[in-house]
Scaffold this motif. Sequence first.
Motif, PDB file in Angstrom:
ATOM      1  N   SER A 162       0.829  -1.201   0.000  1.00  0.00           N
ATOM      2  CA  SER A 162       0.000   0.000   0.000  1.00  0.00           C
ATOM      3  C   SER A 162       0.865   1.253   0.000  1.00  0.00           C
ATOM      4  CB  SER A 162      -0.934   0.002   1.214  1.00  0.00           C
ATOM      5  OG  SER A 162      -1.802  -1.114   1.196  1.00  0.00           O
ATOM      6  N   THR A 194      -4.132   3.260   4.126  1.00  0.00           N
ATOM      7  CA  THR A 194      -4.241   1.800   4.158  1.00  0.00           C
ATOM      8  C   THR A 194      -2.964   1.166   4.710  1.00  0.00           C
ATOM      9  OG1 THR A 194      -5.717   1.876   2.250  1.00  0.00           O
ATOM     10  CG2 THR A 194      -4.732  -0.245   2.781  1.00  0.00           C
ATOM     11  N   TRP A 246     -14.429   4.922   1.571  1.00  0.00           N
ATOM     12  CA  TRP A 246     -13.950   3.791   0.787  1.00  0.00           C
ATOM     13  C   TRP A 246     -12.488   3.457   1.053  1.00  0.00           C
ATOM     14  CZ3 TRP A 246     -15.526   8.546  -0.775  1.00  0.00           C
ATOM     15  CH2 TRP A 246     -14.546   9.426  -1.240  1.00  0.00           C
ATOM     16  N   SER A 264     -12.745   0.882   3.946  1.00  0.00           N
ATOM     17  CA  SER A 264     -14.057   0.248   4.101  1.00  0.00           C
ATOM     18  C   SER A 264     -13.950  -1.201   4.554  1.00  0.00           C
ATOM     19  CB  SER A 264     -14.829   0.311   2.776  1.00  0.00           C
ATOM     20  OG  SER A 264     -14.096  -0.355   1.744  1.00  0.00           O
ATOM     21  N   HIS A 265     -12.916  -1.924   4.104  1.00  0.00           N
ATOM     22  CA  HIS A 265     -12.795  -3.340   4.456  1.00  0.00           C
ATOM     23  C   HIS A 265     -12.378  -3.537   5.915  1.00  0.00           C
ATOM     24  CE1 HIS A 265      -9.134  -1.687   2.698  1.00  0.00           C
ATOM     25  NE2 HIS A 265      -8.450  -2.501   3.472  1.00  0.00           N
ATOM     26  N   TRP A 266     -11.821  -2.496   6.558  1.00  0.00           N
ATOM     27  CA  TRP A 266     -11.415  -2.630   7.955  1.00  0.00           C
ATOM     28  C   TRP A 266     -12.597  -2.504   8.919  1.00  0.00           C
ATOM     29  CZ3 TRP A 266      -6.749  -4.429   8.886  1.00  0.00           C
ATOM     30  CH2 TRP A 266      -5.740  -4.225   7.929  1.00  0.00           C
ATOM     31  N   TYR A 290     -15.313  -4.094   8.955  1.00  0.00           N
ATOM     32  CA  TYR A 290     -15.912  -5.382   9.293  1.00  0.00           C
ATOM     33  C   TYR A 290     -15.171  -6.076  10.440  1.00  0.00           C
ATOM     34  CZ  TYR A 290     -18.088  -4.544   4.767  1.00  0.00           C
ATOM     35  OH  TYR A 290     -18.778  -3.973   3.728  1.00  0.00           O
ATOM     36  N   ASP A 315     -21.245   0.812  -4.058  1.00  0.00           N
ATOM     37  CA  ASP A 315     -21.903  -0.169  -3.181  1.00  0.00           C
ATOM     38  C   ASP A 315     -22.058   0.348  -1.755  1.00  0.00           C
ATOM     39  OD1 ASP A 315     -19.239  -0.111  -2.674  1.00  0.00           O
ATOM     40  OD2 ASP A 315     -19.027  -2.274  -2.354  1.00  0.00           O
ATOM     41  N   ARG A 316     -22.219   1.684  -1.604  1.00  0.00           N
ATOM     42  CA  ARG A 316     -22.265   2.255  -0.257  1.00  0.00           C
ATOM     43  C   ARG A 316     -23.478   1.769   0.531  1.00  0.00           C
ATOM     44  NH1 ARG A 316     -23.183   6.288  -3.964  1.00  0.00           N
ATOM     45  NH2 ARG A 316     -25.211   7.372  -3.910  1.00  0.00           N
ATOM     46  N   MET A 356     -22.778  -1.578   1.808  1.00  0.00           N
ATOM     47  CA  MET A 356     -21.781  -1.540   2.875  1.00  0.00           C
ATOM     48  C   MET A 356     -22.423  -1.327   4.237  1.00  0.00           C
ATOM     49  SD  MET A 356     -18.522   0.598   1.454  1.00  0.00           S
ATOM     50  CE  MET A 356     -17.974   0.768   3.147  1.00  0.00           C
ATOM     51  N   PHE A 398     -22.126  -3.988   7.185  1.00  0.00           N
ATOM     52  CA  PHE A 398     -21.486  -3.615   8.433  1.00  0.00           C
ATOM     53  C   PHE A 398     -22.402  -3.882   9.625  1.00  0.00           C
ATOM     54  CE2 PHE A 398     -20.343  -0.165  11.526  1.00  0.00           C
ATOM     55  CZ  PHE A 398     -19.164  -0.747  11.952  1.00  0.00           C
ATOM     56  N   THR A 407     -22.442  -7.651  10.179  1.00  0.00           N
ATOM     57  CA  THR A 407     -21.197  -8.093  10.813  1.00  0.00           C
ATOM     58  C   THR A 407     -21.182  -7.757  12.297  1.00  0.00           C
ATOM     59  OG1 THR A 407     -20.006  -7.738   8.738  1.00  0.00           O
ATOM     60  CG2 THR A 407     -18.684  -7.929  10.725  1.00  0.00           C
TER      61      THR A 407
END
Length: 338
Positions: A28, A36, A86, A89-91, A93, A131-132, A135, A139, A142
């Motif tokens: 990154s 990131t 964004w 965003s993956h963090w 979860y 895809d907000r 998301m 979330f 999760t």
Amino acid sequence: MAQLAENFLLSRLSRAGFVVLIAISALSAILGEPLTAAAAAAAAGIVICAQTFHSNRQQHPWPSIQRLFFVALLLLMLTSFWTGPWALSHWFYALPLLAFALLPLRLAVGITLAMMLLAGLAIPLATGLADRHQMVSAFMLTTLLSGLLVFLREYKNRQLAPLRRTDELTQAASREYLSADLHKEIQRSEREGTDMSIIMIGLDTHLSDRNPDQDIRSILPRIGRYLHSQIRDFDTYYRVADLQFLVILPGISTHNAIKRSEIMRNGLGKLLESHHMALTVSTGVAGLNIGDDADSLQQSAANALRRAQQQGGNRTQAYSAWNQTGNKTPPRAQGPTS
């Protein structure tokens, strides 16, 4: 063997996870995504501070450092609300599981709810995030699943709590049961009109700094086995502190408890000497008096042990009236014996 296999597996997974996170952080940074990269580095810090990452890593101060890495990750996530949801965003979860794993339950719930609220407000307003809406729902799902896992964990702990009566390292009874057990023994002694004494045993670690904590911890299982061999079937011993034990002796007067205490103290001294550890042992003895309860009896033994260590350690001290009256001339303490 099952416990060893579990520790081995978790250690391997921790190492692999650490390597992957470091690789993500480096990649990154190369690709020009500092946020990131920093998040991956913070996650790697959480992993490397885990108790399973290295088998002989001591607990303190790694949990505190681990929480600092979590706070850093949390701040990076909050920063992402201004730079664009964004970015990290993956963090989001993983946040609920990390919070419940590293923090007290109430604090973890508060942080999770706050992040849910912020995510629910910020993500739908984001532009350029196709895809907000998905998301937000993902979330929330999760977080609910994390809450379910935490509920099952707490439920299991409460169900198993009555079975966990011993300290895994020393096989001594857990401290959580000491007050209740001591209260029962006091009631029995008063009902039957018999004597009762307790012994507080402590290693004089403050008198020597030549032995690292890891060496002391390695000898604790042998100390536990020795104490177990010295007590009767109806005696009990507890690990009341990191390097302190308490023995309950029903039907034993203070005078006889002092003799038994000296036997234990000398035996432990020989055990430490056989492992080339320049440490001594002190003991404090307290007998049951009229008006004593579980707390006052424990405090009497603790005061006697403290007095023994203040006098140079490697001795047995019996609690007596000088502790309460403040008399400057205490009774003669039982000194070291050969």
